[in-house]
Design a protein around this motif. Structure first.
Motif, PDB file in Angstrom:
ATOM      1  N   VAL A 136       9.128  -1.258 -17.226  1.00  0.00           N
ATOM      2  CA  VAL A 136       8.562  -2.336 -16.401  1.00  0.00           C
ATOM      3  C   VAL A 136       9.651  -2.899 -15.491  1.00  0.00           C
ATOM      4  O   VAL A 136       9.448  -3.051 -14.277  1.00  0.00           O
ATOM      5  CB  VAL A 136       7.954  -3.454 -17.277  1.00  0.00           C
ATOM      6  N   LYS A 137      10.809  -3.207 -16.072  1.00  0.00           N
ATOM      7  CA  LYS A 137      11.898  -3.787 -15.280  1.00  0.00           C
ATOM      8  C   LYS A 137      12.352  -2.826 -14.182  1.00  0.00           C
ATOM      9  O   LYS A 137      12.613  -3.241 -13.053  1.00  0.00           O
ATOM     10  CB  LYS A 137      13.057  -4.165 -16.198  1.00  0.00           C
ATOM     11  N   SER A 138      12.447  -1.551 -14.511  1.00  0.00           N
ATOM     12  CA  SER A 138      12.842  -0.557 -13.499  1.00  0.00           C
ATOM     13  C   SER A 138      11.825  -0.476 -12.375  1.00  0.00           C
ATOM     14  O   SER A 138      12.192  -0.425 -11.191  1.00  0.00           O
ATOM     15  CB  SER A 138      12.975   0.831 -14.141  1.00  0.00           C
ATOM     16  N   ARG A 139      10.545  -0.451 -12.736  1.00  0.00           N
ATOM     17  CA  ARG A 139       9.503  -0.364 -11.704  1.00  0.00           C
ATOM     18  C   ARG A 139       9.525  -1.593 -10.793  1.00  0.00           C
ATOM     19  O   ARG A 139       9.364  -1.480  -9.577  1.00  0.00           O
ATOM     20  CB  ARG A 139       8.127  -0.199 -12.338  1.00  0.00           C
ATOM     21  N   VAL A 140       9.708  -2.774 -11.388  1.00  0.00           N
ATOM     22  CA  VAL A 140       9.763  -3.993 -10.577  1.00  0.00           C
ATOM     23  C   VAL A 140      10.967  -3.932  -9.652  1.00  0.00           C
ATOM     24  O   VAL A 140      10.858  -4.194  -8.443  1.00  0.00           O
ATOM     25  CB  VAL A 140       9.812  -5.260 -11.466  1.00  0.00           C
ATOM     26  N   GLN A 195       5.020  -9.041 -21.528  1.00  0.00           N
ATOM     27  CA  GLN A 195       3.559  -8.993 -21.614  1.00  0.00           C
ATOM     28  C   GLN A 195       3.009  -7.811 -20.819  1.00  0.00           C
ATOM     29  O   GLN A 195       2.079  -7.133 -21.256  1.00  0.00           O
ATOM     30  CB  GLN A 195       2.951 -10.298 -21.104  1.00  0.00           C
ATOM     31  N   ILE A 196       3.603  -7.549 -19.665  1.00  0.00           N
ATOM     32  CA  ILE A 196       3.171  -6.406 -18.854  1.00  0.00           C
ATOM     33  C   ILE A 196       3.399  -5.112 -19.631  1.00  0.00           C
ATOM     34  O   ILE A 196       2.537  -4.235 -19.655  1.00  0.00           O
ATOM     35  CB  ILE A 196       3.929  -6.374 -17.509  1.00  0.00           C
ATOM     36  N   ALA A 197       4.558  -5.011 -20.286  1.00  0.00           N
ATOM     37  CA  ALA A 197       4.870  -3.813 -21.080  1.00  0.00           C
ATOM     38  C   ALA A 197       3.821  -3.612 -22.173  1.00  0.00           C
ATOM     39  O   ALA A 197       3.315  -2.494 -22.374  1.00  0.00           O
ATOM     40  CB  ALA A 197       6.270  -3.925 -21.688  1.00  0.00           C
ATOM     41  N   ARG A 198       3.474  -4.686 -22.880  1.00  0.00           N
ATOM     42  CA  ARG A 198       2.449  -4.592 -23.946  1.00  0.00           C
ATOM     43  C   ARG A 198       1.104  -4.197 -23.357  1.00  0.00           C
ATOM     44  O   ARG A 198       0.409  -3.335 -23.873  1.00  0.00           O
ATOM     45  CB  ARG A 198       2.318  -5.925 -24.688  1.00  0.00           C
ATOM     46  N   GLU A 199       0.740  -4.845 -22.255  1.00  0.00           N
ATOM     47  CA  GLU A 199      -0.563  -4.609 -21.633  1.00  0.00           C
ATOM     48  C   GLU A 199      -0.708  -3.166 -21.136  1.00  0.00           C
ATOM     49  O   GLU A 199      -1.768  -2.556 -21.270  1.00  0.00           O
ATOM     50  CB  GLU A 199      -0.743  -5.591 -20.472  1.00  0.00           C
ATOM     51  N   LEU A 200       0.364  -2.626 -20.554  1.00  0.00           N
ATOM     52  CA  LEU A 200       0.308  -1.277 -20.000  1.00  0.00           C
ATOM     53  C   LEU A 200       0.719  -0.205 -21.006  1.00  0.00           C
ATOM     54  O   LEU A 200       0.585   0.988 -20.729  1.00  0.00           O
ATOM     55  CB  LEU A 200       1.201  -1.176 -18.755  1.00  0.00           C
ATOM     56  N   ALA A 245       0.827  -1.216   0.000  1.00  0.00           N
ATOM     57  CA  ALA A 245       0.000   0.000   0.000  1.00  0.00           C
ATOM     58  C   ALA A 245       0.855   1.258   0.000  1.00  0.00           C
ATOM     59  O   ALA A 245       0.391   2.321  -0.409  1.00  0.00           O
ATOM     60  CB  ALA A 245      -0.933  -0.002   1.210  1.00  0.00           C
ATOM     61  N   GLN A 246       2.114   1.146   0.413  1.00  0.00           N
ATOM     62  CA  GLN A 246       3.004   2.296   0.445  1.00  0.00           C
ATOM     63  C   GLN A 246       3.755   2.516  -0.868  1.00  0.00           C
ATOM     64  O   GLN A 246       4.431   3.529  -1.030  1.00  0.00           O
ATOM     65  CB  GLN A 246       4.002   2.152   1.601  1.00  0.00           C
ATOM     66  N   LEU A 247       3.652   1.562  -1.787  1.00  0.00           N
ATOM     67  CA  LEU A 247       4.299   1.715  -3.088  1.00  0.00           C
ATOM     68  C   LEU A 247       3.492   2.674  -3.954  1.00  0.00           C
ATOM     69  O   LEU A 247       2.298   2.874  -3.729  1.00  0.00           O
ATOM     70  CB  LEU A 247       4.380   0.361  -3.808  1.00  0.00           C
ATOM     71  N   SER A 248       4.151   3.218  -4.962  1.00  0.00           N
ATOM     72  CA  SER A 248       3.403   4.032  -5.921  1.00  0.00           C
ATOM     73  C   SER A 248       2.434   3.114  -6.662  1.00  0.00           C
ATOM     74  O   SER A 248       2.641   1.897  -6.735  1.00  0.00           O
ATOM     75  CB  SER A 248       4.360   4.695  -6.917  1.00  0.00           C
ATOM     76  N   ALA A 249       1.397   3.692  -7.219  1.00  0.00           N
ATOM     77  CA  ALA A 249       0.392   2.905  -7.946  1.00  0.00           C
ATOM     78  C   ALA A 249       1.044   2.132  -9.089  1.00  0.00           C
ATOM     79  O   ALA A 249       0.701   0.969  -9.345  1.00  0.00           O
ATOM     80  CB  ALA A 249      -0.716   3.810  -8.462  1.00  0.00           C
ATOM     81  N   GLU A 250       1.982   2.764  -9.786  1.00  0.00           N
ATOM     82  CA  GLU A 250       2.644   2.116 -10.927  1.00  0.00           C
ATOM     83  C   GLU A 250       3.479   0.924 -10.476  1.00  0.00           C
ATOM     84  O   GLU A 250       3.462  -0.133 -11.108  1.00  0.00           O
ATOM     85  CB  GLU A 250       3.540   3.116 -11.684  1.00  0.00           C
ATOM     86  N   GLN A 251       4.222   1.098  -9.376  1.00  0.00           N
ATOM     87  CA  GLN A 251       5.043  -0.001  -8.874  1.00  0.00           C
ATOM     88  C   GLN A 251       4.174  -1.153  -8.376  1.00  0.00           C
ATOM     89  O   GLN A 251       4.452  -2.320  -8.660  1.00  0.00           O
ATOM     90  CB  GLN A 251       5.964   0.489  -7.751  1.00  0.00           C
ATOM     91  N   ALA A 252       3.127  -0.837  -7.645  1.00  0.00           N
ATOM     92  CA  ALA A 252       2.239  -1.880  -7.133  1.00  0.00           C
ATOM     93  C   ALA A 252       1.595  -2.642  -8.284  1.00  0.00           C
ATOM     94  O   ALA A 252       1.465  -3.874  -8.240  1.00  0.00           O
ATOM     95  CB  ALA A 252       1.170  -1.269  -6.232  1.00  0.00           C
ATOM     96  N   GLN A 253       1.217  -1.930  -9.332  1.00  0.00           N
ATOM     97  CA  GLN A 253       0.567  -2.564 -10.474  1.00  0.00           C
ATOM     98  C   GLN A 253       1.509  -3.564 -11.154  1.00  0.00           C
ATOM     99  O   GLN A 253       1.114  -4.699 -11.431  1.00  0.00           O
ATOM    100  CB  GLN A 253       0.112  -1.502 -11.474  1.00  0.00           C
ATOM    101  N   LEU A 276       4.121  -5.047  -9.890  1.00  0.00           N
ATOM    102  CA  LEU A 276       4.390  -6.176  -8.985  1.00  0.00           C
ATOM    103  C   LEU A 276       3.238  -7.172  -8.985  1.00  0.00           C
ATOM    104  O   LEU A 276       3.449  -8.382  -9.013  1.00  0.00           O
ATOM    105  CB  LEU A 276       4.637  -5.689  -7.563  1.00  0.00           C
ATOM    106  N   ARG A 277       2.019  -6.652  -8.927  1.00  0.00           N
ATOM    107  CA  ARG A 277       0.860  -7.558  -8.943  1.00  0.00           C
ATOM    108  C   ARG A 277       0.834  -8.381 -10.234  1.00  0.00           C
ATOM    109  O   ARG A 277       0.597  -9.582 -10.203  1.00  0.00           O
ATOM    110  CB  ARG A 277      -0.436  -6.767  -8.798  1.00  0.00           C
ATOM    111  N   LEU A 278       1.036  -7.713 -11.358  1.00  0.00           N
ATOM    112  CA  LEU A 278       1.013  -8.420 -12.645  1.00  0.00           C
ATOM    113  C   LEU A 278       2.147  -9.437 -12.732  1.00  0.00           C
ATOM    114  O   LEU A 278       1.958 -10.546 -13.221  1.00  0.00           O
ATOM    115  CB  LEU A 278       1.096  -7.423 -13.804  1.00  0.00           C
ATOM    116  N   SER A 279       3.325  -9.049 -12.253  1.00  0.00           N
ATOM    117  CA  SER A 279       4.487  -9.924 -12.365  1.00  0.00           C
ATOM    118  C   SER A 279       4.440 -11.087 -11.381  1.00  0.00           C
ATOM    119  O   SER A 279       4.642 -12.232 -11.773  1.00  0.00           O
ATOM    120  CB  SER A 279       5.764  -9.108 -12.141  1.00  0.00           C
TER     121      SER A 279
END
Length: 186
Positions: A166-170, A154-159, A132-140, A142-145
């Motif tokens: 994507v790799k940096s955010r993860v 696939q996450i990159a294509r989807e978003l 809950a303390q992560l940014s929305a983008e980072q949390a998203q 992580l959830r997908l990955s």
């Protein structure tokens, strides 16, 4: 790593024409994931392997019932596996009630001890609070990955963002979680 559209296409090919190559691709992709899923639910490794095999046989047999409009191939397959696990333990419960004292039958997996359950709940709570303390983008991402087991491409294509993003955010999200969960033992 196949996309969800490819997985749905393979399931539909099996349903419509009994496509063996499509089934082989589904099997290769899902059998190990189903086994891991069942083991995470507390199923022993041997039983998880057996139920994963049975689930994939049911995918072949019941392919005509697959409807991509109702659920994705992964949701459909994991539901088959979960239902097989539930059915297995229901049958075991009935057999245990009917069995004589000297008859040997498989016991369901034992429930975790209360102290283990408490530790798991504390960890889950800590992870939820940290997420809950992560940014929305980072949390998203992580959830997908991690929760949906999607590959970074696939996450990159989807978003609609670059793969490097994507790799940096993860990476940043995992680093941030490690800092937040520093007191948690693995």
């Amino acid at each position: 790593m196949p996309t969800s559209e490819e997985l749905n296409g393979w399931a539909q090919a099996v349903a419509q024409s009994g496509d063996r190559q499509a089934f082989a691709a589904l099997f290769k992709h899902f059998a190990p994931r189903v086994k891991s899923y069942l083991m995470r639910l507390g199923t022993s490794e041997g039983l998880a392997e057996e139920l994963a095999q049975e689930a994939m046989v049911n995918v072949w047999r019941k392919a005509q019932s697959f409807d991509a409009g109702r659920a994705s191939a992964s949701t459909w397959i994991f539901t088959i596996a979960r239902n097989l696990r539930v059915d297995h333990f229901r049958r075991q419960g009935n057999r245990m009630a009917e069995a004589s004292d000297d008859e040997e039958i498989d016991q369901p997996d034992p429930l975790p001890q209360p102290d283990v359950l408490l530790l798991v709940r504390q960890r889950e709570s800590g992870v939820r609070e940290a997420m809950a303390q992560l940014s929305a983008e980072q949390a998203q991402v992580l959830r997908l990955s991690f929760y949906e087991d999607q590959p970074h491409a696939q996450i990159a294509r989807e978003l609609g963002i670059p793969l490097g993003t994507v790799k940096s955010r993860v990476r940043l999200a995992v680093h941030h979680l490690r800092r937040l969960l520093g007191g948690l033992e693995p």
